[in-house]
Write an enzyme that holds these catalytic residues in place. Structure first.
Site, PDB file in Angstrom:
ATOM      1  N   VAL B 155       0.890  -1.161   0.000  1.00  0.00           N
ATOM      2  CA  VAL B 155       0.000   0.000   0.000  1.00  0.00           C
ATOM      3  C   VAL B 155       0.935   1.220   0.000  1.00  0.00           C
ATOM      4  CG1 VAL B 155      -1.801   1.253   1.224  1.00  0.00           C
ATOM      5  CG2 VAL B 155      -1.820  -1.236   1.201  1.00  0.00           C
ATOM      6  N   PRO B 156       1.000   1.933  -1.126  1.00  0.00           N
ATOM      7  CA  PRO B 156       2.163   2.795  -1.416  1.00  0.00           C
ATOM      8  C   PRO B 156       2.155   4.153  -0.717  1.00  0.00           C
ATOM      9  CG  PRO B 156       0.613   2.871  -3.235  1.00  0.00           C
ATOM     10  CD  PRO B 156       0.042   1.896  -2.250  1.00  0.00           C
ATOM     11  N   CYS B 157       2.359   4.142   0.583  1.00  0.00           N
ATOM     12  CA  CYS B 157       2.378   5.413   1.305  1.00  0.00           C
ATOM     13  C   CYS B 157       3.598   6.258   0.924  1.00  0.00           C
ATOM     14  CB  CYS B 157       2.304   5.184   2.818  1.00  0.00           C
ATOM     15  SG  CYS B 157       3.603   4.132   3.468  1.00  0.00           S
ATOM     16  N   HIS B 158       4.576   5.626   0.273  1.00  0.00           N
ATOM     17  CA  HIS B 158       5.742   6.401  -0.169  1.00  0.00           C
ATOM     18  C   HIS B 158       5.377   7.359  -1.313  1.00  0.00           C
ATOM     19  CE1 HIS B 158       5.608   2.668  -2.591  1.00  0.00           C
ATOM     20  NE2 HIS B 158       6.031   3.436  -3.582  1.00  0.00           N
ATOM     21  N   ARG B 159       4.186   7.190  -1.893  1.00  0.00           N
ATOM     22  CA  ARG B 159       3.782   8.071  -3.003  1.00  0.00           C
ATOM     23  C   ARG B 159       3.101   9.345  -2.512  1.00  0.00           C
ATOM     24  NH1 ARG B 159       1.318   2.969  -6.331  1.00  0.00           N
ATOM     25  NH2 ARG B 159       3.332   1.917  -6.622  1.00  0.00           N
TER      26      ARG B 159
END
Lengths: 166, 197
Positions: B155-159
C-alpha cells in the site's frame, strides 16, 4: 485476544529448549524430541483459549509432562527404555556418558508421579506450588514426591547422590 | 545448574525447536535494499503485515489484532517475498496479493483504500488524499494514518508528499522513501523503450 497473550513464536523462542529438556528427561533422550514436538502442537491448539498470560512457561512444561506420560502409556512401559538410552548416547566421550546413563535409568525406574515431580522441579525449575498444579495435588504432596524420588535415586545411584552439582 | 542439568547439557546438541503446522498467522523477516521488512500472512493467505518495525513489535501487534497464534514460518511467505524482490528490482509494478489491514483503524483503512488508487510512478499529497476521502481538513490525521501503514510498499504510502513537494515522513526513513520514488520513476510503463535522455 483481550487477555494480551504474546505471539506464540515468543513462547517457542523463549522456552523450546526447556520443553525439549524436560521431554527428554521424562521420555528418554530418543523419544524426547517427538514428545516435545507433540507438546508444542497441543499447546498451539489450546493457546487462544487461555484466560490469562501468566505462568506460560509453567503451562508449557505441564503440557510437556502430560504429553510424555500419554506417549508412554500409549506405547506401554517397556524394558526397552534403558536400551533406548544406551542406543541414543553419543558415540564420542564414552567415559562421560556412564554417570548419565545411571541417572536416567534411575529416573526411569521411579514411580510415575515421583518421576514427574522431581523432573518438573529440578529440570523444569518449577516451584512446588507449580508442580502441585501440574500434578493436580498440593505443594506439600509435591515436596514429599520429590524427596521420595531423591531417596530412591540415592538408593539406586549411591548415597552420595544429590541433585546439586557435586 | 544441578545434576540433571549437567546430564541434559550433554544432550543439548540433539535437541531442536519444534516444527509447527500452519496456524493463524505466519511471518518472515525479509531483508531488502530498503531495509529489513517483517511480512506476515493470515490463515487465508492474505497479507496482514509488511512493516519496517522490529520483529517483536510487529508480532505483538499481530497477536493483538489477528490471533495470538503467530509463528515465524518463512516458507509461507515465499510468494510475498518474491513479489517484493521483483518490485524492488523494478521488474514488477503492482502486487498480486490479497491484503487485510486488520490492525488499522476504520479511518486509516479509508485512507489506505484511497491511497491504493494512486498508480505506480505517480505521487499525491497529504492534502489531496484528505480531500479524496472527503475530509479536506484532516491532512494531519491522514499523515498519522500513513505513518501507521501496516502494509508498507504494497500500500504505497511512499507516493504521498507534502504540498510543497518535500518528502514528508516515512516509516522506513527518508532514504528508503527517496529510493522508492526513484525506483518507480525509473521504471514507468513505456520507459523500457524510451531513449535515454
Amino acid at each position: 485476544m483481550s487477555v494480551g497473550l504474546p505471539p506464540f513464536q515468543q513462547l517457542v523462542d523463549d522456552h523450546w529448549r526447556d520443553v525439549a529438556r524436560l521431554a527428554a528427561s521424562i521420555a528418554g533422550p530418543r523419544e524426547g524430541n517427538d514428545v516435545a514436538q507433540e507438546a508444542w502442537v497441543r499447546a498451539l491448539a489450546a493457546y487462544p483459549t487461555l484466560a490469562h498470560a501468566r505462568n506460560l512457561r509453567s503451562w508449557l512444561l505441564t503440557i510437556t509432562a502430560r504429553t510424555a506420560i500419554d506417549a508412554q502409556r500409549a506405547t506401554g512401559r517397556t524394558a526397552g527404555r534403558r536400551a533406548d538410552v544406551d542406543a541414543a548416547a553419543p558415540v564420542a566421550a564414552p567415559s562421560a556418558e556412564l554417570p548419565d546413563e545411571e541417572l536416567w535409568a534411575g529416573v526411569a525406574a521411579l514411580p510415575e508421579r515421583q518421576r514427574l515431580a522431581v523432573l518438573l522441579h529440578y529440570v523444569g525449575g518449577l516451584a512446588h506450588r507449580e508442580v502441585a498444579v501440574a500434578l493436580a495435588t498440593t505443594p506439600a504432596a509435591s515436596r514429599r514426591l520429590v524427596s521420595d524420588a531423591l531417596a530412591s535415586l540415592r538408593v539406586a545411584l549411591g548415597d552420595a547422590f544429590s541433585p546439586e552439582v557435586p | 545448574m544441578n545434576r540433571f542439568d549437567t546430564a541434559l547439557a550433554r544432550l543439548d546438541a540433539t535437541l531442536h525447536p519444534p516444527a509447527l503446522p500452519a496456524s493463524d498467522v505466519a511471518y518472515a523477516l525479509h531483508d531488502t535494499s530498503l531495509g529489513r521488512l517483517v511480512v506476515a500472512v493470515d490463515a487465508a493467505g492474505s497479507l496482514v503485515a509488511c512493516s519496517y518495525d522490529p520483529e517483536a513489535q510487529v508480532a505483538e501487534r499481530l497477536a493483538r489484532t489477528v490471533s495470538p497464534r503467530v509463528l515465524r514460518q518463512p516458507a509461507r511467505l515465499d510468494d510475498v517475498r518474491r513479489q517484493i524482490d521483483e518490485y524492488v528490482a523494478g521488474t514488477r509494478r503492482g502486487f498480486d496479493l490479497a491484503t487485510s489491514a486488520v490492525s488499522a483503524t476504520p479511518f486509516a483503512r479509508t485512507v489506505l483504500a484511497a491511497l491504493a488508487r494512486v498508480p505506480y510512478g505517480a505521487t499525491t499529497t497529504y492534502h489531496a488524499l484528505a480531500t479524496a476521502i472527503g475530509a479536506p481538513r484532516a491532512s494531519r490525521a491522514v499523515g498519522n494514518a500513513l505513518g501507521a501503514n501496516p502494509l508498507v510498499i504494497v500500500v504505497p504510502c511512499h507516493r504521498v508528499l507534502r504540498g510543497d513537494g518535500s518528502l514528508g515522513g516515512y516509516a522506513g526513513g527518508l532514504p528508503a522513501k527517496r529510493a522508492l520514488l526513484a525506483l518507480e520513476a525509473a521504471h514507468l510503463p513505456g520507459d523500457a523503450l524510451a531513449a535515454p535522455r
